[in-house]
Scaffold this motif. Sequence first.
Motif, PDB file in Angstrom:
ATOM      1  N   HIS A  16       0.805  -1.219   0.000  1.00  0.00           N
ATOM      2  CA  HIS A  16       0.000   0.000   0.000  1.00  0.00           C
ATOM      3  C   HIS A  16       0.839   1.270   0.000  1.00  0.00           C
ATOM      4  O   HIS A  16       0.689   2.122  -0.886  1.00  0.00           O
ATOM      5  CB  HIS A  16      -0.936   0.015   1.220  1.00  0.00           C
ATOM      6  CG  HIS A  16      -2.049  -0.966   1.149  1.00  0.00           C
ATOM      7  ND1 HIS A  16      -3.377  -0.584   1.094  1.00  0.00           N
ATOM      8  CD2 HIS A  16      -2.061  -2.319   1.142  1.00  0.00           C
ATOM      9  CE1 HIS A  16      -4.151  -1.657   1.047  1.00  0.00           C
ATOM     10  NE2 HIS A  16      -3.366  -2.716   1.084  1.00  0.00           N
ATOM     11  N   ALA A  17       1.677   1.420   1.018  1.00  0.00           N
ATOM     12  CA  ALA A  17       2.425   2.676   1.153  1.00  0.00           C
ATOM     13  C   ALA A  17       3.347   2.934  -0.035  1.00  0.00           C
ATOM     14  O   ALA A  17       3.330   4.048  -0.592  1.00  0.00           O
ATOM     15  CB  ALA A  17       3.206   2.676   2.468  1.00  0.00           C
ATOM     16  N   PRO A  18       4.161   1.957  -0.485  1.00  0.00           N
ATOM     17  CA  PRO A  18       5.029   2.240  -1.635  1.00  0.00           C
ATOM     18  C   PRO A  18       4.249   2.583  -2.904  1.00  0.00           C
ATOM     19  O   PRO A  18       4.639   3.492  -3.648  1.00  0.00           O
ATOM     20  CB  PRO A  18       5.812   0.928  -1.816  1.00  0.00           C
ATOM     21  CG  PRO A  18       5.746   0.244  -0.504  1.00  0.00           C
ATOM     22  CD  PRO A  18       4.427   0.626   0.091  1.00  0.00           C
ATOM     23  N   ALA A  19       3.150   1.855  -3.171  1.00  0.00           N
ATOM     24  CA  ALA A  19       2.369   2.112  -4.386  1.00  0.00           C
ATOM     25  C   ALA A  19       1.698   3.478  -4.338  1.00  0.00           C
ATOM     26  O   ALA A  19       1.664   4.201  -5.342  1.00  0.00           O
ATOM     27  CB  ALA A  19       1.338   1.013  -4.595  1.00  0.00           C
ATOM     28  N   LEU A  20       1.152   3.845  -3.187  1.00  0.00           N
ATOM     29  CA  LEU A  20       0.500   5.151  -3.067  1.00  0.00           C
ATOM     30  C   LEU A  20       1.518   6.284  -3.186  1.00  0.00           C
ATOM     31  O   LEU A  20       1.269   7.301  -3.843  1.00  0.00           O
ATOM     32  CB  LEU A  20      -0.243   5.248  -1.738  1.00  0.00           C
ATOM     33  CG  LEU A  20      -1.482   4.360  -1.598  1.00  0.00           C
ATOM     34  CD1 LEU A  20      -1.968   4.337  -0.152  1.00  0.00           C
ATOM     35  CD2 LEU A  20      -2.605   4.835  -2.522  1.00  0.00           C
ATOM     36  N   ALA A  21       2.670   6.115  -2.553  1.00  0.00           N
ATOM     37  CA  ALA A  21       3.697   7.162  -2.603  1.00  0.00           C
ATOM     38  C   ALA A  21       4.236   7.357  -4.011  1.00  0.00           C
ATOM     39  O   ALA A  21       4.624   8.472  -4.386  1.00  0.00           O
ATOM     40  CB  ALA A  21       4.834   6.815  -1.642  1.00  0.00           C
ATOM     41  N   ASP A 247       4.509 -10.628 -11.933  1.00  0.00           N
ATOM     42  CA  ASP A 247       5.057  -9.589 -11.072  1.00  0.00           C
ATOM     43  C   ASP A 247       4.374  -9.673  -9.716  1.00  0.00           C
ATOM     44  O   ASP A 247       3.474 -10.485  -9.500  1.00  0.00           O
ATOM     45  CB  ASP A 247       4.872  -8.198 -11.696  1.00  0.00           C
ATOM     46  CG  ASP A 247       3.440  -7.968 -12.198  1.00  0.00           C
ATOM     47  OD1 ASP A 247       2.522  -8.645 -11.692  1.00  0.00           O
ATOM     48  OD2 ASP A 247       3.252  -7.112 -13.080  1.00  0.00           O
ATOM     49  N   GLY A 248       4.813  -8.876  -8.778  1.00  0.00           N
ATOM     50  CA  GLY A 248       4.237  -8.888  -7.442  1.00  0.00           C
ATOM     51  C   GLY A 248       2.932  -8.128  -7.383  1.00  0.00           C
ATOM     52  O   GLY A 248       2.394  -7.671  -8.398  1.00  0.00           O
ATOM     53  N   PRO A 249       2.407  -7.931  -6.170  1.00  0.00           N
ATOM     54  CA  PRO A 249       1.114  -7.259  -6.028  1.00  0.00           C
ATOM     55  C   PRO A 249       1.161  -5.753  -6.249  1.00  0.00           C
ATOM     56  O   PRO A 249       0.122  -5.124  -6.419  1.00  0.00           O
ATOM     57  CB  PRO A 249       0.704  -7.585  -4.593  1.00  0.00           C
ATOM     58  CG  PRO A 249       2.003  -7.826  -3.877  1.00  0.00           C
ATOM     59  CD  PRO A 249       2.905  -8.456  -4.889  1.00  0.00           C
ATOM     60  N   GLY A 250       2.361  -5.158  -6.266  1.00  0.00           N
ATOM     61  CA  GLY A 250       2.474  -3.711  -6.416  1.00  0.00           C
ATOM     62  C   GLY A 250       1.815  -3.161  -7.672  1.00  0.00           C
ATOM     63  O   GLY A 250       1.006  -2.221  -7.592  1.00  0.00           O
ATOM     64  N   PRO A 251       2.139  -3.721  -8.867  1.00  0.00           N
ATOM     65  CA  PRO A 251       1.488  -3.216 -10.089  1.00  0.00           C
ATOM     66  C   PRO A 251      -0.025  -3.393 -10.075  1.00  0.00           C
ATOM     67  O   PRO A 251      -0.760  -2.542 -10.592  1.00  0.00           O
ATOM     68  CB  PRO A 251       2.142  -4.061 -11.195  1.00  0.00           C
ATOM     69  CG  PRO A 251       3.474  -4.433 -10.641  1.00  0.00           C
ATOM     70  CD  PRO A 251       3.236  -4.654  -9.174  1.00  0.00           C
ATOM     71  N   ALA A 252      -0.507  -4.496  -9.479  1.00  0.00           N
ATOM     72  CA  ALA A 252      -1.951  -4.697  -9.387  1.00  0.00           C
ATOM     73  C   ALA A 252      -2.579  -3.627  -8.486  1.00  0.00           C
ATOM     74  O   ALA A 252      -3.658  -3.101  -8.786  1.00  0.00           O
ATOM     75  CB  ALA A 252      -2.259  -6.093  -8.852  1.00  0.00           C
TER      76      ALA A 252
END
Length: 299
Positions: A16-21, A247-252
């Motif tokens: 959450h935090a990395p993707a939002l930032a 890929d991991g969950p970040g792109p999703a």
Amino acid sequence: MRIGLLGTGPWARSVHAPALAAHPGVDLTGIWGRRPEAAAALAQVHRARPYATPDELFADCDAVAIALPPSVQAPLAARAAEAGCHLLLDKPVATSVPEARAVTEAAERAGVASVVFFTARFGEREGEWIAAQAAVGGWFTAHADWLAAVFATGSGSPYAHSPWRREKGALWDIGPHALSVLLPILGDAEAVSAARGPADTVLLTMRHSGGAASSVTVGLTAPAAASGVEVTLRGTAGITSLPRREDGPGPAYHRAVDALLTAAETGLPNACDLHFGLRVTQILAAAEETLMPLMPLGS
């Protein structure tokens, strides 16, 4: 869009935090957590502000993203909606139908947009596959194995000590993923039953409005060598399987944020909004009611 994050656990820290930032359409306004020191540390990493209370964060945001246990998420999401915040929620929305219905109705009353983050639905390859199979139709049966080794002996999973997962098990943690794939392809579940397998494993069977039958095996205690995800459909078009994530969950999660931005801007509901999250909760609650221990058969 000014988005606040509620939660400081492993999922919030890694996704959450990395993707939002990093999202260009988002300002990560601040972070609140049940442990103030953890909120301060996570906020410092992402150059955001830690907040002392959820309501103070709501007042400074256009939307909130929540990475908290479902029993904590649901009432906070309802409060956020009442404060006028759009909602980006984790699955399951709640582990009881009244709680899921309450937050859905709160969002409706407030007129805010909502998106529930199902990793498979927002994965690029998986999402394209789901849409393509829904368009094909003619499916006869489906089977899903969604097995993880979170609670297996020697597990190094960061979720191995999650109290809510220990309490509710794979049905509620992994079951939403399986439903998020099967329901848009096969139609709503008209009937559901469940049986217990080893440890927290659950075997789920459903009859769908499109006429197909499906079976699902979910577990958080599978041996590491047996863990993995497989979804296979059989029908008039032949046999096809859910593609593996590359890929991991970040792109999703990034795409889930995109979906919330679009829903908030257009006023058009996303397919994975709170109404879908409520339906998933209703199906899982119905399945839980049918759960009985496996009984040995006489000779």
